[in-house]
Design a protein around this motif. Structure first.
Motif, PDB file in Angstrom:
ATOM      1  N   LEU A 169       0.815  -1.211   0.000  1.00 19.02           N
ATOM      2  CA  LEU A 169       0.000   0.000   0.000  1.00 19.02           C
ATOM      3  C   LEU A 169       0.851   1.265   0.000  1.00 19.02           C
ATOM      4  CD1 LEU A 169      -2.415  -0.920   2.956  1.00 19.02           C
ATOM      5  CD2 LEU A 169      -2.955  -1.157   0.533  1.00 19.02           C
ATOM      6  N   SER A 170       0.417   2.246  -0.759  1.00 20.02           N
ATOM      7  CA  SER A 170       0.857   3.625  -0.552  1.00 20.02           C
ATOM      8  C   SER A 170      -0.257   4.271   0.268  1.00 20.02           C
ATOM      9  CB  SER A 170       1.018   4.349  -1.884  1.00 20.02           C
ATOM     10  OG  SER A 170      -0.251   4.624  -2.439  1.00 20.02           O
TER      11      SER A 170
ATOM     12  N   ALA B  67      -2.218   6.425  -0.673  1.00 21.50           N
ATOM     13  CA  ALA B  67      -3.383   6.649  -1.540  1.00 21.50           C
ATOM     14  C   ALA B  67      -4.290   5.420  -1.609  1.00 21.50           C
ATOM     15  CB  ALA B  67      -2.919   7.031  -2.948  1.00 21.50           C
ATOM     16  N   ASP B  68      -3.701   4.235  -1.485  1.00 22.83           N
ATOM     17  CA  ASP B  68      -4.470   2.998  -1.631  1.00 22.83           C
ATOM     18  C   ASP B  68      -5.444   2.839  -0.464  1.00 22.83           C
ATOM     19  OD1 ASP B  68      -3.158   1.848  -4.057  1.00 22.83           O
ATOM     20  OD2 ASP B  68      -1.404   2.042  -2.766  1.00 22.83           O
ATOM     21  N   GLY B  69      -6.718   2.767  -0.794  1.00 29.87           N
ATOM     22  CA  GLY B  69      -7.752   2.707   0.239  1.00 29.87           C
ATOM     23  C   GLY B  69      -7.740   3.973   1.092  1.00 29.87           C
ATOM     24  N   ASN B  70      -7.097   5.004   0.595  1.00 31.40           N
ATOM     25  CA  ASN B  70      -6.934   6.273   1.341  1.00 31.40           C
ATOM     26  C   ASN B  70      -6.414   5.985   2.754  1.00 31.40           C
ATOM     27  OD1 ASN B  70      -7.066   9.065   1.838  1.00 31.40           O
ATOM     28  ND2 ASN B  70      -9.206   8.964   2.501  1.00 31.40           N
TER      29      ASN B  70
ATOM     30  N   ASN C 177      -6.552   5.876   8.061  1.00 30.48           N
ATOM     31  CA  ASN C 177      -7.834   5.207   7.818  1.00 30.48           C
ATOM     32  C   ASN C 177      -7.878   3.897   8.609  1.00 30.48           C
ATOM     33  OD1 ASN C 177     -10.110   3.981   6.775  1.00 30.48           O
ATOM     34  ND2 ASN C 177      -9.689   4.616   4.666  1.00 30.48           N
TER      35      ASN C 177
ATOM     36  N   PHE D 188     -10.183   0.896   7.321  1.00 30.24           N
ATOM     37  CA  PHE D 188      -9.633   0.141   6.188  1.00 30.24           C
ATOM     38  C   PHE D 188      -8.554  -0.835   6.669  1.00 30.24           C
ATOM     39  CE2 PHE D 188      -6.265   0.303   2.772  1.00 30.24           C
ATOM     40  CZ  PHE D 188      -6.843  -0.673   1.975  1.00 30.24           C
TER      41      PHE D 188
ATOM     42  N   HIS E  73      -0.575  10.582  -0.145  1.00 25.98           N
ATOM     43  CA  HIS E  73      -1.269  11.473  -1.100  1.00 25.98           C
ATOM     44  C   HIS E  73      -2.030  12.532  -0.307  1.00 25.98           C
ATOM     45  CE1 HIS E  73      -5.640   9.821  -1.116  1.00 25.98           C
ATOM     46  NE2 HIS E  73      -5.092   9.602   0.053  1.00 25.98           N
TER      47      HIS E  73
ATOM     48  N   LYS F  30      -5.200  13.509  -1.169  1.00 24.75           N
ATOM     49  CA  LYS F  30      -6.634  13.358  -1.506  1.00 24.75           C
ATOM     50  C   LYS F  30      -7.084  14.375  -2.563  1.00 24.75           C
ATOM     51  CE  LYS F  30     -10.591  11.072  -0.124  1.00 24.75           C
ATOM     52  NZ  LYS F  30     -11.461  11.482  -1.217  1.00 24.75           N
TER      53      LYS F  30
ATOM     54  N   VAL G  91      -4.605   5.785  -8.817  1.00 24.05           N
ATOM     55  CA  VAL G  91      -5.278   5.656  -7.519  1.00 24.05           C
ATOM     56  C   VAL G  91      -5.473   7.044  -6.889  1.00 24.05           C
ATOM     57  CG1 VAL G  91      -5.003   4.792  -5.145  1.00 24.05           C
ATOM     58  CG2 VAL G  91      -4.565   3.270  -7.076  1.00 24.05           C
TER      59      VAL G  91
ATOM     60  N   GLN H  63      -8.964   8.843  -5.988  1.00 25.83           N
ATOM     61  CA  GLN H  63      -9.246   9.248  -4.604  1.00 25.83           C
ATOM     62  C   GLN H  63      -9.746  10.692  -4.575  1.00 25.83           C
ATOM     63  OE1 GLN H  63      -9.448   7.646  -1.827  1.00 25.83           O
ATOM     64  NE2 GLN H  63      -8.396   5.709  -2.182  1.00 25.83           N
ATOM     65  N   LYS H  64      -9.168  11.523  -5.427  1.00 27.97           N
ATOM     66  CA  LYS H  64      -9.619  12.918  -5.515  1.00 27.97           C
ATOM     67  C   LYS H  64     -11.106  12.990  -5.880  1.00 27.97           C
ATOM     68  CE  LYS H  64      -8.842  17.282  -7.905  1.00 27.97           C
ATOM     69  NZ  LYS H  64      -8.191  17.970  -9.028  1.00 27.97           N
TER      70      LYS H  64
ATOM     71  N   ASN I  53     -12.946   5.267  -3.791  1.00 27.60           N
ATOM     72  CA  ASN I  53     -11.975   4.699  -2.846  1.00 27.60           C
ATOM     73  C   ASN I  53     -11.216   3.539  -3.500  1.00 27.60           C
ATOM     74  OD1 ASN I  53     -10.467   4.255  -0.600  1.00 27.60           O
ATOM     75  ND2 ASN I  53     -12.148   3.510   0.671  1.00 27.60           N
ATOM     76  N   SER I  54     -10.242   3.900  -4.294  1.00 27.43           N
ATOM     77  CA  SER I  54      -9.508   2.926  -5.093  1.00 27.43           C
ATOM     78  C   SER I  54      -8.338   2.332  -4.331  1.00 27.43           C
ATOM     79  CB  SER I  54      -9.006   3.596  -6.372  1.00 27.43           C
ATOM     80  OG  SER I  54      -8.273   4.763  -6.051  1.00 27.43           O
ATOM     81  N   ILE I  55      -7.925   1.169  -4.778  1.00 27.49           N
ATOM     82  CA  ILE I  55      -6.773   0.483  -4.186  1.00 27.49           C
ATOM     83  C   ILE I  55      -5.979  -0.178  -5.312  1.00 27.49           C
ATOM     84  CG2 ILE I  55      -8.250  -1.529  -3.637  1.00 27.49           C
ATOM     85  CD1 ILE I  55      -6.321  -2.064  -1.259  1.00 27.49           C
ATOM     86  N   GLY I  56      -4.714   0.148  -5.395  1.00 25.58           N
ATOM     87  CA  GLY I  56      -3.866  -0.374  -6.467  1.00 25.58           C
ATOM     88  C   GLY I  56      -3.317  -1.739  -6.121  1.00 25.58           C
TER      89      GLY I  56
ATOM     90  N   LEU J  10     -14.420  -0.766  -1.964  1.00 18.47           N
ATOM     91  CA  LEU J  10     -13.136  -0.419  -2.585  1.00 18.47           C
ATOM     92  C   LEU J  10     -13.150  -0.734  -4.081  1.00 18.47           C
ATOM     93  CD1 LEU J  10     -11.092  -1.757   0.378  1.00 18.47           C
ATOM     94  CD2 LEU J  10     -10.717   0.530  -0.561  1.00 18.47           C
TER      95      LEU J  10
END
Lengths: 263, 263
Positions: A98-99, A101-104, A130, A133, A151, A153, B85, B89-90, B94-97, B142
């Motif tokens: 995960l970064s 950004a992933d799943g925020n 989060n 998540f 990120h 958002k 991603v 998210q913006k 709610n994406s996940i890579g 997700l």
């Protein structure tokens, strides 16, 4: 409360394939849930060099311009993260890279500094983790492997210090888990005498930390690392250690503590 | 059954920031669950060139040696994946890579060919798609963003064709979802006359496909793409389209079909 290990590894483990493999083996024998946080090592610096992208340092801190962020994203979130995940999958640890950004999972704020433009650097705080998540992932038996990219958002990726990520994650999760936070770096622990590898301080409290800083025994990059550790302590993380990746293995196998305990 | 869109985008969308942003906007207005599968575009080729890593092609197929795999992992799983991603998210998607290694979502088998050594290339099959994991993600709201990197569960990352990933995912999920599979590429659809951009074949069935192949109207890279589409059809995917990313937007907004439907 359930135990959750939050383990941070840095360049010295990541850059050395054999050390990394040993470390992955240790993780596989941990038999407790964990989250791994990793930085970048010298791979990103090497790639920047090969691509002739100059690395700007102001007061010892790297400036993340657009090209440097691109490299960090490729190396941290791509190459290193996915290789660690694949190696853990081989050991039947169902890991997920995960970064932020992933799943925020971690929203950051671009750092605004009056004098220095750090570029695409993000600062994170406990309230922007989060939790839900992460909880879904952990409850599903997944092991998050988190890289030092976050990120805002608003569509912008940001470079974030991995030590800080580990501390903030540990703090955010401390209300629901018995968190053990472990910083693995190149020494056996915080040293009382920088010349003597074996002069590991077994227990480091706030007052001793201040004293050793004043005396110049603890200096440079160790200061923010230890500050991150004390932040986690202040936020309710009960067990915090600074040790080497090799000692981490020893710690797991013998269930004794080798390294510096923050308390 | 719930609807699930599986959308594949290629280089023409990824390489063009403005096209990518438009496409992300379209996705945000989709209002249906989706999985996005992306390839690499020319960013990987550009990076290989800058790093003086020669790209080997045998019979038009790229050979993935160790250095090329490293680049693919950095670019696909790192740079492209995390930027998509962050952009989603913006838009509050709610994406996940994911690579195939993450959550072991797609285990592949290294391709063994009698004459050609393709290098680190992995082939995937329906039974090696981790349905449970994808279901957990989708049920948690997700949106998986899947890149063209898989793994062999033995610690090795592998390069896998993104068109095939989309087809195999669609097939694996068709038993539990009403899957709509959409290939977005640079043309408006499969063309009856390669010289005429507007000669889109509205409906393409197996016999017509065979006929157009024999006539040389459908050739080169279109053949494996369409084969992937027919594989999905054979595996119970009800709605399969080949269209452009721009027409995809049109399709969403008007709920009409512009492009080639495979049936």
């Amino acid at each position: 409360m359930k135990t959750l290990n939050i383990i941070k590894i840095g360049g010295n483990v990541i850059d050395d394939e054999s050390k990394l493999n040993d470390f992955i083996q240790s993780l596989a024998s941990l038999n407790e849930p964990f989250i791994l946080v990793h930085g970048g090592g010298k791979l990103a610096t090497d790639l920047a060099e090969k691509l002739n992208i100059p690395q700007q340092l102001i007061e010892g801190r790297r400036i993340t311009d657009a090209e440097t962020l691109k490299i960090a994203t490729m190396v941290y979130a791509g190459y290193i993260n996915k290789n660690i995940v694949a190696k853990l999958q081989k050991q039947n640890i169902n890991s997920i890279g995960l970064s932020g950004a992933d799943g925020n999972v971690m929203k950051a704020t671009k750092r605004i500094h009056q004098e220095i433009d750090y570029g695409f650097v993000g600062d994170i705080s406990i309230e922007n983790v989060n939790f839900n998540f992460l909880d879904i992932l952990l409850q599903s038996g997944l092991t998050p492997i988190i890289c030092a990219i976050t990120h805002d958002k608003q569509g912008q990726l940001l470079n974030t210090n991995a030590d800080t990520i580990a501390s903030v994650l540990a703090s955010a999760l401390a209300t629901s888990f018995q968190v053990k936070l472990m910083y693995c770096f190149e020494k056996k622990g915080v040293l009382n005498n920088p010349e003597d590898e074996n002069s590991v301080i077994k227990n480091l409290d706030w007052n001793t930390f201040q004293k050793l800083k004043e005396e110049g025994i603890i200096n440079k990059g160790m200061i923010p690392k230890i500050n991150n550790a004390f932040d986690a302590l202040a936020n309710g993380v009960k067990e915090i250690g600074i040790t080497s990746a090799t000692n981490f293995t020893y710690f797991i196998k013998n269930n004794t503590y080798e390294g510096t305990r923050i308390n």
